[in-house]
Design a protein around this motif. Sequence first.
Motif, PDB file in Angstrom:
ATOM      1  N   ARG A 113      43.852  -2.379  12.202  1.00 29.23           N
ATOM      2  CA  ARG A 113      44.788  -2.123  11.101  1.00 29.23           C
ATOM      3  C   ARG A 113      44.575  -3.129   9.974  1.00 29.23           C
ATOM      4  O   ARG A 113      44.588  -2.768   8.791  1.00 29.23           O
ATOM      5  N   ASP A 114      44.362  -4.393  10.330  1.00 27.03           N
ATOM      6  CA  ASP A 114      44.091  -5.419   9.321  1.00 27.03           C
ATOM      7  C   ASP A 114      42.825  -5.074   8.537  1.00 27.03           C
ATOM      8  O   ASP A 114      42.770  -5.246   7.318  1.00 27.03           O
ATOM      9  N   PHE A 115      41.817  -4.592   9.242  1.00 29.99           N
ATOM     10  CA  PHE A 115      40.551  -4.207   8.620  1.00 29.99           C
ATOM     11  C   PHE A 115      40.773  -3.071   7.617  1.00 29.99           C
ATOM     12  O   PHE A 115      40.311  -3.130   6.482  1.00 29.99           O
ATOM     13  N   ALA A 116      41.510  -2.052   8.033  1.00 28.61           N
ATOM     14  CA  ALA A 116      41.788  -0.918   7.146  1.00 28.61           C
ATOM     15  C   ALA A 116      42.608  -1.354   5.940  1.00 28.61           C
ATOM     16  O   ALA A 116      42.344  -0.923   4.807  1.00 28.61           O
ATOM     17  N   ASP A 117      43.591  -2.221   6.169  1.00 28.29           N
ATOM     18  CA  ASP A 117      44.408  -2.725   5.056  1.00 28.29           C
ATOM     19  C   ASP A 117      43.557  -3.504   4.062  1.00 28.29           C
ATOM     20  O   ASP A 117      43.728  -3.363   2.844  1.00 28.29           O
ATOM     21  N   ALA A 118      42.648  -4.321   4.566  1.00 21.26           N
ATOM     22  CA  ALA A 118      41.774  -5.108   3.689  1.00 21.26           C
ATOM     23  C   ALA A 118      40.845  -4.197   2.887  1.00 21.26           C
ATOM     24  O   ALA A 118      40.617  -4.426   1.687  1.00 21.26           O
ATOM     25  N   GLN A 119      40.326  -3.161   3.522  1.00 17.81           N
ATOM     26  CA  GLN A 119      39.471  -2.218   2.801  1.00 17.81           C
ATOM     27  C   GLN A 119      40.247  -1.508   1.694  1.00 17.81           C
ATOM     28  O   GLN A 119      39.748  -1.327   0.582  1.00 17.81           O
ATOM     29  N   SER A 120      41.469  -1.120   1.999  1.00 18.02           N
ATOM     30  CA  SER A 120      42.314  -0.447   1.020  1.00 18.02           C
ATOM     31  C   SER A 120      42.617  -1.374  -0.163  1.00 18.02           C
ATOM     32  O   SER A 120      42.540  -0.962  -1.325  1.00 18.02           O
ATOM     33  N   ALA A 121      42.944  -2.613   0.136  1.00 15.56           N
ATOM     34  CA  ALA A 121      43.229  -3.586  -0.929  1.00 15.56           C
ATOM     35  C   ALA A 121      41.989  -3.827  -1.782  1.00 15.56           C
ATOM     36  O   ALA A 121      42.084  -3.920  -3.015  1.00 15.56           O
TER      37      ALA A 121
END
Length: 85
Positions: A34-42
Amino acid sequence: MDEGVTAVRRQFPARIKAIDDLSARSEDFREICRDFADAQSALQKWNVSTDLKRDERVVEYQELIAELSKEIEGALDASVPPTAR
């Protein structure tokens, strides 16, 4: 399927089975995903931003994604029995 796990599957297509296996049994791994996906989105948002801090934030998120990628690979490597490697 969890959005984070989906993002990690896209990043590491050769390791989909290991990702699915580990995510099925590890909440910690799902949280990293989830952290990875959030970072990609940001990162995507900052890439198109006109904010004066854009370049700085892009670098920060690129570094975070690289660190999370290493953490994900380490978790995947550790989840595979030595005889299966």
